[in-house]
Design a protein around this motif. Sequence first.
Motif, PDB file in Angstrom:
ATOM      1  N   GLN A   1       0.834  -1.203   0.000  1.00 11.00           N
ATOM      2  CA  GLN A   1       0.000   0.000   0.000  1.00 11.00           C
ATOM      3  C   GLN A   1       0.871   1.257   0.000  1.00 11.00           C
ATOM      4  OE1 GLN A   1      -1.245  -2.395   2.851  1.00 11.00           O
ATOM      5  NE2 GLN A   1      -1.986  -3.392   0.990  1.00 11.00           N
ATOM      6  N   THR A   2       2.098   1.114  -0.504  1.00  5.12           N
ATOM      7  CA  THR A   2       3.041   2.231  -0.533  1.00  5.12           C
ATOM      8  C   THR A   2       3.385   2.608  -1.962  1.00  5.12           C
ATOM      9  OG1 THR A   2       4.028   1.606   1.590  1.00  5.12           O
ATOM     10  CG2 THR A   2       5.332   3.040   0.166  1.00  5.12           C
TER      11      THR A   2
ATOM     12  N   LEU B   1      -4.182   7.186  -3.620  1.00  2.00           N
ATOM     13  CA  LEU B   1      -4.345   7.417  -2.179  1.00  2.00           C
ATOM     14  C   LEU B   1      -5.747   7.064  -1.695  1.00  2.00           C
ATOM     15  CD1 LEU B   1      -3.319   8.509   0.533  1.00  2.00           C
ATOM     16  CD2 LEU B   1      -3.906  10.821  -0.249  1.00  2.00           C
ATOM     17  N   GLY B   2      -6.774   7.632  -2.313  1.00  4.25           N
ATOM     18  CA  GLY B   2      -8.155   7.382  -1.884  1.00  4.25           C
ATOM     19  C   GLY B   2      -8.555   5.917  -1.986  1.00  4.25           C
TER      20      GLY B   2
ATOM     21  N   VAL C   1       0.445   4.762   2.038  1.00  5.47           N
ATOM     22  CA  VAL C   1       1.606   5.649   2.140  1.00  5.47           C
ATOM     23  C   VAL C   1       1.938   6.080   0.714  1.00  5.47           C
ATOM     24  CG1 VAL C   1       4.011   5.901   2.842  1.00  5.47           C
ATOM     25  CG2 VAL C   1       2.476   4.428   4.169  1.00  5.47           C
ATOM     26  N   VAL C   2       1.786   7.369   0.435  1.00  2.00           N
ATOM     27  CA  VAL C   2       1.928   7.862  -0.933  1.00  2.00           C
ATOM     28  C   VAL C   2       2.866   9.061  -0.953  1.00  2.00           C
ATOM     29  CG1 VAL C   2       0.710   8.830  -2.932  1.00  2.00           C
ATOM     30  CG2 VAL C   2      -0.388   7.056  -1.540  1.00  2.00           C
TER      31      VAL C   2
ATOM     32  N   TYR D   1       6.328  11.912   2.335  1.00  2.00           N
ATOM     33  CA  TYR D   1       5.275  10.918   2.103  1.00  2.00           C
ATOM     34  C   TYR D   1       4.048  11.247   2.944  1.00  2.00           C
ATOM     35  CZ  TYR D   1       8.298   7.637  -0.439  1.00  2.00           C
ATOM     36  OH  TYR D   1       9.111   7.037  -1.370  1.00  2.00           O
ATOM     37  N   LEU D   2       2.874  11.040   2.357  1.00  2.00           N
ATOM     38  CA  LEU D   2       1.629  11.131   3.112  1.00  2.00           C
ATOM     39  C   LEU D   2       1.336   9.761   3.709  1.00  2.00           C
ATOM     40  CD1 LEU D   2      -0.552  13.196   0.611  1.00  2.00           C
ATOM     41  CD2 LEU D   2       0.381  14.012   2.783  1.00  2.00           C
ATOM     42  N   HIS D   3       1.293   9.689   5.039  1.00  2.00           N
ATOM     43  CA  HIS D   3       0.975   8.447   5.746  1.00  2.00           C
ATOM     44  C   HIS D   3      -0.491   8.544   6.183  1.00  2.00           C
ATOM     45  CE1 HIS D   3       5.198   6.919   6.330  1.00  2.00           C
ATOM     46  NE2 HIS D   3       5.418   8.164   5.948  1.00  2.00           N
TER      47      HIS D   3
END
Length: 422
Positions: free
Chosen positions: A83-84, A100-101, A111-112, A145-147
């Motif tokens: 999921q990264t 992400l969504g 994680v993006v 990164y957006l977690h």
Amino acid sequence: MDSILVTGNGPLNGQIPIAGAKNACLTLMPATLLSEDPLTLTNAPRLSDIKTMTALLQSLGAEVSSLQDGQVIAMSSHNLTSQTADYDIVRKMRASNLVLGPLLARFGQAVVSLPGGCAIGARPMDLHVEGLEALGAEIELKDGYLHAKAPGGLKGAVHEMRFASVGATENIVMAATLAKGTTVLKNAAREPEIVDLVECLRKMGAQIAGEGTSTIEIQGVDRLHGATHQVVTDRIELGTYMLAPAICGGEIELLGGRMSLVESFAAKLDAAGVSVEETDKGLKVARKNGRVTAVDVVTEPFPGFPTDLQAQMMALMCTAEGTSVLEERIFENRFMHAPELVRMGAQIEVHGGTATVTGVECLKGAPVMATDLRASVSLILAGLAAEGETTVSRVYHLDRGYEHVVRKLEGVGAKIERIKGE
């Protein structure tokens, strides 16, 4: 590095087939992450950005196959392994953030990396984050990164966006399809690519209403199933090739074109002295008589004038009779093509988000450099109308958004060739 050589060669006549929409396909592909079942897309464009999204989905463990010379994309996310979304892939293209969504909705975590793409100003993720947080997500920015996580799953909510962002609308709508309860998204973007996404999601079992308006309502479901969906016609490629006979003369029929996709753009062409007519095959475009007339342009979210056609419209205005003012309200720093057009003899003054263009009788061929996707094709259009030869360098941008541009323009009489680099 490849370049494109264009020689002004008079009027263009014939037909140009319009591909499926890049921006729609890049949105539809991440929708596969919402379901274990296969998702198949037809009428897919054959572009480098599609290859980048393919690589991203495959890095997550999705199965992605390109069929029928790339015009069919068969996907399955039944056995995802990650999921990264890593920086090395995401940095190449902004649309990568659309995983992400779906990941958050289906797996409760993602994680993006912060995305990349064309250098046309800041396009932050804050609207995406605000919308997903309204659905109950917890999102933290760490080391680029957006977690994101939603341990109890996403929950429906009423959320109004500060700006009608296309990407944020797409991300929030996809996430809301698997959220518990009802989501009402206000000030949603209205672009045809969003309508196309909703039609696909509905085929997958989503319950959505209001697409194409500023309020979209999504009733969450437990799971989505597989589907087959045809990608909508690319309105930006359509608009770009509509400008070819406008700037060069002649008459071209754009196969697969629909007026509903380009109404505001067609209205500006009509005011400038360019005829646009619907046919049973698409749209037929021709100059009404002689030199086009200058018109003012303000870029706006759909259904207004598209920012992605601003650079191409500027190329037309460079040879129009009179003075036009083009105001860019969507992205800052999106007049980088202007200095290159000036090298060709155009008269352009840029002040902040406004460009004033005084038309000249004729442009002159020159060596120019593409700075982004839409700028690259605007320079090709200008070269088609210029005296002599124009060499457009850094055309790798072009491959991100236009398939077979040389072949399509050659087919209507343009003198254009791609020169392979060292």
